[in-house]
Structures are given as C-alpha cells and as structure tokens.
Design a protein around this motif. Structure first.
Motif, short mmCIF file in Angstrom:
data_model
loop_
_atom_site.label_atom_id
_atom_site.label_comp_id
_atom_site.label_asym_id
_atom_site.label_seq_id
_atom_site.Cartn_x
_atom_site.Cartn_y
_atom_site.Cartn_z
N MET A 1 0.82 -1.20 0.00
CA MET A 1 0.00 0.00 0.00
C MET A 1 0.86 1.25 0.00
N ARG A 2 1.98 1.22 0.71
CA ARG A 2 2.88 2.38 0.70
C ARG A 2 3.52 2.54 -0.67
N ALA A 3 3.85 1.42 -1.33
CA ALA A 3 4.40 1.49 -2.68
C ALA A 3 3.39 2.11 -3.64
N LEU A 4 2.10 1.88 -3.38
CA LEU A 4 1.04 2.43 -4.21
C LEU A 4 0.61 3.82 -3.73
N LYS A 5 1.35 4.36 -2.74
CA LYS A 5 1.14 5.71 -2.23
C LYS A 5 -0.28 5.91 -1.68
N VAL A 6 -0.71 4.93 -0.88
CA VAL A 6 -1.99 5.00 -0.18
C VAL A 6 -1.78 5.72 1.14
N ASP A 7 -2.74 6.52 1.55
CA ASP A 7 -2.65 7.30 2.79
C ASP A 7 -2.48 6.38 4.01
N GLU A 8 -1.67 6.82 4.97
CA GLU A 8 -1.38 6.02 6.16
C GLU A 8 -2.64 5.69 6.97
N GLN A 9 -3.62 6.58 6.94
CA GLN A 9 -4.85 6.32 7.68
C GLN A 9 -5.56 5.08 7.12
N LEU A 10 -5.57 4.92 5.81
CA LEU A 10 -6.18 3.75 5.20
C LEU A 10 -5.38 2.49 5.50
N ILE A 11 -4.05 2.61 5.59
CA ILE A 11 -3.22 1.46 5.94
C ILE A 11 -3.56 0.98 7.35
N ALA A 12 -3.79 1.91 8.27
CA ALA A 12 -4.19 1.55 9.63
C ALA A 12 -5.57 0.89 9.63
N GLU A 13 -6.49 1.38 8.81
CA GLU A 13 -7.82 0.78 8.72
C GLU A 13 -7.75 -0.63 8.15
N MET A 14 -6.84 -0.86 7.20
CA MET A 14 -6.65 -2.19 6.63
C MET A 14 -6.28 -3.19 7.71
N GLU A 15 -5.38 -2.81 8.63
CA GLU A 15 -4.97 -3.71 9.71
C GLU A 15 -6.16 -4.09 10.59
#
Length: 537
Positions: free
Chosen positions: A219-233
């Motif tokens: 997700m970081r490689a695809l430049k997704v916002d950190e807030q969405l990365i936290a929601e994914m977890e």
C-alpha cells in the motif's frame, strides 16, 4: 520468526522433501537483488502428465544475509469440468467453444488461436462488477474452455507465458505450511479426506504478521494514505473474506472517491489487494465528521428512519438513483442534523438542491486500476490520470514480447471506453522523439540548480502532479508557478495559483550560438524536415 542462512534454507527445504535443481542459485539471486520478497516456482516431477504439479513458495530475505520460509503452494491441474452455456456481453459461450473446437491446440499458437483466447477476455469483461454467482458462471466457462482444449498442451505454456494471470484458470492452488512434508501434501491433493497435518500456533501467528507487513509495504508502494493502511490492519483482524476501504480525496474541481478492494485467498488465510477504483465528481468535499446518507421511509424498532451511510459521493448517488422506493439523499453527521440534497418518490426524483445539481446531474468519471503485489499505477498517478494529466512509468511490459519498457501515459477521456469499462491509454515512449525530462533544462527554473530539488520536481511530475517552481523570465523577474509535463507536445504548461495558464516561451532560456553555427543548424533542421516528410509519404 526463524531466519536462516542460504545453506540452512536449502537444507530446510530439502528436509521437507523438496529436492529441486537450481534451488540454491535462485535463493542466492533473491539475496543479491535486494528484494525483500520473492516467489520461486518449480515443477514437481511425478512421471505422469495427468499429475503435473508445480510448487510455489514465498521466500523473504533480510539485509541480504538471511531467509525465512513459512508456506508454499502446490498447484494441480483443474478438472475439465462441465459448464452451462449462456450469453454475456453479447457473446454466447457456445459460439466461443465452437471456435476452440475448430482449432488444433497441439502446436504453435497462431493469430486465430490468440483471437479465440482473447474471446474469453471479451466474454468476461466487467467481471468485477458482477455478483458472486454470476462471477462463478463466467469463471466456469473460462476454466472449462482453457482446461479442456489447452490443458497439458504446449498452448497452455504459451498462454501462461504471455498472460501469467491465466495460470489460476489452469491450476488449482493448495496452501500448505512449511511444516507439512511434500509427500503428505501431494497425497492430500488426491485424497482430500486425509487429516490436516498439525501446524504450530507460532507458524500461524508468523504468517499473519508477514501478510500484514506485506500489505502495508504494498500500500505504501502504491502511495496509499497512512490512515487507510491503519484501517486495513483493523479489517484484517476481523477475519472477513472480503472487505473494502474508502476515502474521499480533494482535487482542484470537486473530489475523487477512492475504493480499495481486499480479498482473502480461497486456499489460505492470506489477504490480497488486487485493484482499486476511482470515481471523479464535482461534489464539494465533506466537512470532518460528516457523511453521505440515503434514508428510506421504512422505520426501525425505535421508529427511526432506516438509512445507509457512505464516504464516497459517487456511491451515495448511485445507490440513491438505482434503488427503488421513497428515498432521501442527505449529508450530515447523523440523520438528526442532516441537510437534504435530493429526494425521490416511488417513481422519480422530485427535488435536487440547487447547489448540488451540477454534481448530481453531471458525469461521474470512473475507472478500475488493477495492481499486483504493490506494482502498477499508484493511487496518486491514478488520481492525476483521471484529471487528464500524464504520468510516467518505467515498469511497463509488452504482452507480446515480455520486454520491459518506459513511457508517459494519458487517458483518452473523450473516447469510448475499452471492453472492460475503463479508459483507453495513450502512450508516449522513448521512440516518440522527445525526452520530456531533458527538455526541462531549457527553462529558467531556480529549483533545477539544486540536484535534490530537481529530483523531487521530476518525481512529482512523473506521478502527474503540478509541483510549485520558481521561474525567471527574460528580464530576470521571478514568480512561483505550477508546472505540468505535456509529453504529447514535448514541453510543459505553467499555471498561476488561480489556475490560469502562462505562456511557457517567456521562461525558456535564450540559445547562444555563433552566426556560422546558426547557419549550419538551420540547414540541418531544414534537411531533417524534408527527410521526415519523405518518410511520412
């Protein structure tokens, strides 16, 4: 988590029954190329064509010294099952099968063979937007045709080489923890009633942690916002087989609605993100804490109107327009403080707020972007493509030759979409004739004097952004403008903060050359033009 040296990993895999030629060389290659993760695939020799198997296992490396292995897949040929014929996208699967039946699939693939295979893609176009039952029907047709006519033949190899994603249509993956011996795994494929091999709780915890870390990196490689990365977890922790994450992104004219799709593997506990969608509307951005709501006239046990909430304006409008019955489209923190945007009776829309009409009746621009393990068009690039800007990619692959190439890409926003419902892409590669980045040096841009700032500006433009730069005109006057790459014309556009365009010529460096040199250059340019005209004829 147990990390191993190269020699220890070779021995561990051998102890599991995987005696594979070339294993040590492939593992050494993974350590040397700097990638943190590699998928290594080998055929499993069993001596019979009917039981052709391949083993695929994920290996992770750390600091070029150590390796870890948690699981592997055995891929067995799918059965040549029966399927029902039906019509999809105006194509009858029975007519498609007749095309396969008329061809000999034992030799080299010809244009006619590839045309038949492409027919499967056309038949299944729009697959992701179908319900689960319909998706299964489409997949049954694709698997049935490919496995029955191409399975086990050289044509199968040729198709998989050109279209790696088709491997899933030919082969069924079977997930096994690394603790399961290979001979037992093979036996269980053909004897499904065998008991599961006992696996330690630690192994399961490690693999879930690894899956989470992989998705975060992707997700970081695809430049997704950190807030969405936290929601994914958080969503992974709930254990649902499918989930989606949504966000609204503010753009210059309206907003871009983002939807990320996650799916759990059918053969393991792994989650994957293989696509995201963007929808562009002219709706105004929501204030923090507010949401879109579609309310019905049905009541719950407390006498309150039932409603469905949305983050994305496009999804809210689509739901409001497509579901029958009396509905109200509103925005607010709760139904109690809502502001009505539109209403409809049982038949038609009877009210739209005047400030919302442009968003409601305007065109909603949508596109689906497919990604693979963090590779593909990143979210920032996707957002800019949807706004008519150009992006640069250096990881494109020619499907015919499998060669990697580089190109600027734009969407053909004014043309009909492709058979999958997405915008067609126009590319400007290295052979187009103009190197856009080199052309940048011909402008008086202050930031280019600093290599670090120059690299930042180029990186932003490659993502389709309009970075802020300091430009100087012929008189030395400086001003800050936004710059956008225009690969079609081999130059750049400059914009004031209010969005109005400035003439680029005033910021170009003035060429300095002698009279004799100028004459030579003029003659060369004229000759070149004549040659180009001759070639075009």
């Amino acid at each position: 988590m147990m990390w191993h040296t190269l020699e220890e990993m070779v021995q561990r895999i051998s102890d599991a029954g995987l005696e594979i030629d070339g294993l040590e060389e492939k593992l050494a290659g993974l350590l040397n190329n700097g990638a943190d993760h590699g998928v290594i695939t080998f055929d499993v020799p069993l001596g019979t064509q009917e039981q052709r198997l391949s083993v695929e296992f994920d290996i992770y490396q750390d600091d070029g010294k150590y390796l870890v292995w948690h699981h592997y897949y055995l891929r067995s040929p799918r059965e040549k099952g029966e399927f029902e014929h039906f019509v999809n996208n105006g194509i009858h699967s029975g007519e498609l099968e007749n095309r396969f039946l008329e061809l000999d699939w034992s030799g080299v693939m010809t244009e006619a063979h590839w045309s038949a295979v492409d027919g499967i893609e056309a038949f299944g176009a729009g697959y992701s937007g179908r319900n689960e039952t319909y998706q299964r029907m489409i997949k049954d047709v694709a698997e049935g045709l490919l496995c029955h006519y191409l399975g086990g033949r050289d044509a199968e190899r040729q198709v998989i080489e050109r279209m790696p994603a088709y491997r899933e249509l030919f082969y069924q993956p079977h997930f096994y923890w690394s603790e399961v011996p290979l001979d037992y795994a093979i036996k269980k494929i053909y004897e499904p009633k065998l008991a599961e091999w006992p696996v330690s709780k630690t192994s399961r915890m490690n693999i879930n942690k690894m899956n989470l870390e992989n998705l975060q990196a992707e997700m970081r490689a695809l430049k997704v916002d950190e807030q969405l990365i936290a929601e994914m977890e958080k969503e992974m922790g709930r254990g649902r087989p499918l989930f989606e994450l949504r966000a609204a992104v503010l753009i210059e004219r309206g907003q871009m609605d983002l939807t990320l799709h996650f799916k759990q593997s059918g053969s393991s506990e792994f989650y994957y993100m293989n696509r995201y969608e963007l929808s562009m509307t002219s709706a105004k951005p929501l204030e923090p804490g507010r949401q879109y709501m579609v309310l019905s006239n049905e009541k719950n046990d407390k006498g309150e109107n039932l409603y469905k909430s949305f983050v994305n304006a496009a999804e809210a409008m689509e739901y409001f327009k497509s579901t029958p019955g009396v509905k109200e489209l509103a925005v607010g923190k709760t139904p109690g403080d809502k502001f009505t945007l539109a209403t409809r009776d049982a038949v038609k829309v009877d009210y739209v707020d005047k400030d919302f009409k442009m968003a409601y009746y305007g065109t909603i621009r949508t596109n689906t972007f497919y990604v693979d393990r963090g590779k593909g068009i990143n979210v920032q690039q996707g957002i800019n493509l949807m706004q008519g800007r150009a992006i640069y990619r250096d990881d494109l692959v020619n499907r015919g030759t499998n060669e990697v190439y580089k190109a600027w890409n734009t969407f053909e926003l004014n043309e009909a979409k492709d058979k999958y419902g997405n915008f067609k892409v126009k590319q400007y590669g290295e052979n187009y004739g103009v190197d856009v980045i080199k052309e940048l040096a011909s402008y008086n841009i202050k930031e280019l004097e600093d290599p670090k700032k120059e690299a930042e500006i180029i990186a932003q433009m490659k993502d389709g952004h309009r970075p802020l730069v300091t430009v100087r005109d012929a008189e030395g006057t400086e001003q800050q403008l936004r710059i956008e790459a225009m690969p079609r014309y081999g130059n750049f556009n400059f914009y004031r903060p209010d969005g109005k365009m400035e003439k680029r010529e005033q910021f170009q460096k003035q060429p300095i050359f002698s009279t004799e040199k100028g004459k030579d250059q003029g003659q060369e340019k004229k000759t070149g033009k004549g040659q180009a005209q001759g070639m075009s004829v």
